[in-house]
Motif scaffolding. Sequence first.
Motif, PDB file in Angstrom:
ATOM      1  N   ASP A   1      72.542  52.009   6.144  1.00 26.45           N
ATOM      2  CA  ASP A   1      72.396  53.465   5.845  1.00 26.45           C
ATOM      3  C   ASP A   1      71.836  53.206   4.664  1.00 26.45           C
ATOM      4  O   ASP A   1      70.720  54.725   4.091  1.00 26.45           O
TER       5      ASP A   1
ATOM      6  N   GLU B   1      68.419  52.545   3.767  1.00 23.00           N
ATOM      7  CA  GLU B   1      67.270  53.298   4.488  1.00 23.00           C
ATOM      8  C   GLU B   1      67.083  55.065   3.250  1.00 23.00           C
ATOM      9  O   GLU B   1      66.138  55.501   3.661  1.00 23.00           O
ATOM     10  N   GLU B   2      68.146  54.667   2.317  1.00 25.15           N
ATOM     11  CA  GLU B   2      68.176  56.334   1.327  1.00 25.15           C
ATOM     12  C   GLU B   2      67.636  55.776  -0.838  1.00 25.15           C
ATOM     13  O   GLU B   2      67.261  56.356  -0.860  1.00 25.15           O
TER      14      GLU B   2
ATOM     15  N   ARG C   1      65.122  48.047  -2.519  1.00 25.50           N
ATOM     16  CA  ARG C   1      65.231  48.073  -1.265  1.00 25.50           C
ATOM     17  C   ARG C   1      64.932  46.199  -1.036  1.00 25.50           C
ATOM     18  O   ARG C   1      65.242  45.066  -0.430  1.00 25.50           O
TER      19      ARG C   1
ATOM     20  N   MET D   1      69.096  49.026  10.975  1.00 26.51           N
ATOM     21  CA  MET D   1      68.186  50.376  10.680  1.00 26.51           C
ATOM     22  C   MET D   1      68.521  50.936  11.448  1.00 26.51           C
ATOM     23  O   MET D   1      67.645  50.501  12.466  1.00 26.51           O
ATOM     24  N   GLU D   2      67.603  52.273  10.867  1.00 28.28           N
ATOM     25  CA  GLU D   2      66.442  53.516  11.805  1.00 28.28           C
ATOM     26  C   GLU D   2      65.275  52.436  12.289  1.00 28.28           C
ATOM     27  O   GLU D   2      64.535  51.704  11.068  1.00 28.28           O
TER      28      GLU D   2
ATOM     29  N   ASP E   1      62.629  53.551   9.376  1.00 28.10           N
ATOM     30  CA  ASP E   1      62.401  53.070   8.755  1.00 28.10           C
ATOM     31  C   ASP E   1      62.904  50.878   7.880  1.00 28.10           C
ATOM     32  O   ASP E   1      62.223  50.812   7.092  1.00 28.10           O
TER      33      ASP E   1
ATOM     34  N   ASP F   1      59.202  50.554   7.648  1.00 27.34           N
ATOM     35  CA  ASP F   1      58.733  50.729   6.449  1.00 27.34           C
ATOM     36  C   ASP F   1      58.749  49.716   5.137  1.00 27.34           C
ATOM     37  O   ASP F   1      58.218  49.035   4.273  1.00 27.34           O
TER      38      ASP F   1
ATOM     39  N   THR G   1      60.267  58.009  14.783  1.00 26.77           N
ATOM     40  CA  THR G   1      60.989  57.254  15.098  1.00 26.77           C
ATOM     41  C   THR G   1      61.047  56.710  16.319  1.00 26.77           C
ATOM     42  O   THR G   1      61.351  58.043  17.166  1.00 26.77           O
TER      43      THR G   1
ATOM     44  N   THR H   1      71.258  61.412  13.387  1.00 33.28           N
ATOM     45  CA  THR H   1      70.774  62.207  11.900  1.00 33.28           C
ATOM     46  C   THR H   1      71.036  63.719  12.473  1.00 33.28           C
ATOM     47  O   THR H   1      70.426  64.396  13.889  1.00 33.28           O
TER      48      THR H   1
ATOM     49  N   ASP I   1      62.343  62.762   7.417  1.00 34.23           N
ATOM     50  CA  ASP I   1      60.990  61.430   7.349  1.00 34.23           C
ATOM     51  C   ASP I   1      59.864  61.915   6.619  1.00 34.23           C
ATOM     52  O   ASP I   1      59.003  61.564   5.756  1.00 34.23           O
TER      53      ASP I   1
ATOM     54  N   ASP J   1      61.005  62.527   3.130  1.00 32.46           N
ATOM     55  CA  ASP J   1      60.740  61.288   2.098  1.00 32.46           C
ATOM     56  C   ASP J   1      58.745  60.964   1.435  1.00 32.46           C
ATOM     57  O   ASP J   1      58.830  60.616   0.548  1.00 32.46           O
TER      58      ASP J   1
END
Length: 433
Positions: free
Chosen positions: A215, A218-219, A225, A244-245, A248, A251, A292, A317, A405, A408
């Motif tokens: 989590d 992802e932020e 990261r 993770m999603e 994400d 990415d 996603t 979410t 998404d 971001d």
Amino acid sequence: MSQPTPRAATTSRVYLARLKGTPVFDPLGDQVGRVHDIVVVMRLKGAPRVVGLVVEVTGKRRVFVPLTRVTSIDPGAVITTGLLNIRRFEQRATETLVVAELLDRQVTFRDGSGTGTVKDVAMELQRNRDWDLTKVFVRRGGRGGLMGRRRGEGVVVDIQDVTGLARTAAQQGATSLLATLEDLKPADLADVLHDLPDARRLEVAASLPDERLADVLEELGEDDRVAIVSALDAERAADVLDAMEPDDAADLIGELPEAKAAELLERMEPDEAEDVRRLLEYEQYTAGGLMTTEPLILPPEATVATALAHARKEDVTPALAAMIFVVRPPLETPTGRLLGVVHLQRALREPPHELIGAILDKDIEQLLAEDDIGKATRLLATYNLTALPVVDEDRRLLGAVSVDDVLDNLLPDDWRGADEEVTDEAMTRTAHG
């Protein structure tokens, strides 16, 4: 005019770990924030000097409050002059944070009685009106002890009676810091990790459970990261990516060196790795690159009660929970034909036994995987939606693009650490150097 000297309620000694979370008030009694940490400066000679507080104010912003602006330190309250610097706190190389860096640090007793773990430190007001660290509460972990004290016993000693407190490169246990971060939302914990020194950030991140770390990753920004995942054991890193999603995780995989990315994809669960590989085929700023592959998907025969139960899942979410995508089998992306969507607000107005196929919004706007981020943004804004379906030419659901998404990817890369414009130049961090 001389600066006010902060006073303690009944003594000039204040234990600093206990200040964490203490409300901070202005002179009128209005709360302006809470103490997040305490800033000290280690000196070559003499005791470390306490220079100020890191205070968390509205919007989770952390600002520096020099002790010269603190007029009182009472149990349950810190009183300031009301003059706060609104710039975001940025730790300097010469500074040490008590909660984030000193607690749980390993120290050695100068009398040769072994080692111990720092559990608290105390500051005391000096004749020159500075606050210095003077006492250390240490949990013994070495052999024997001074005056026959036992291993594991807590003792309060003078700061000069231990060594290792000022070692900037020393590794300290993450237990105390993690305890203070337990209730933070992932985005707020990501901010905390970003502000930590590099070695400390990696240590704390490695101590988080897989789901929690997923989590937080992802932020976090790209540099943070990538550094964290690269420092993890490959097996652990793959487990975190599994949690993770998919968008994400894709990415993050795309930001890693090619060899490292390939290794982690091989170690991931096959189904999760397949989703990531599929997402990596799309350009970053397209609907396919943003989506996603795991939105809420149900068949038309499902009931409203079932739809609401899916929306209540903790790992969904808010943006995705607002919409259920109704499709023909198969229900995993790429699904059968998309029939429409059910909006959460509409479902809340229907009886639990109602079939969701009867309350479909069949006119929902759709995106193709190659559509750019501009089109996704326009549709979300025009129709006040939190998510949009992404389909192929046969109207099979490939995934969903959510408003978070899009945001971001529209915001600057450094938006998490960006300061608001400071309009009052008088509010400078003068006491901080």
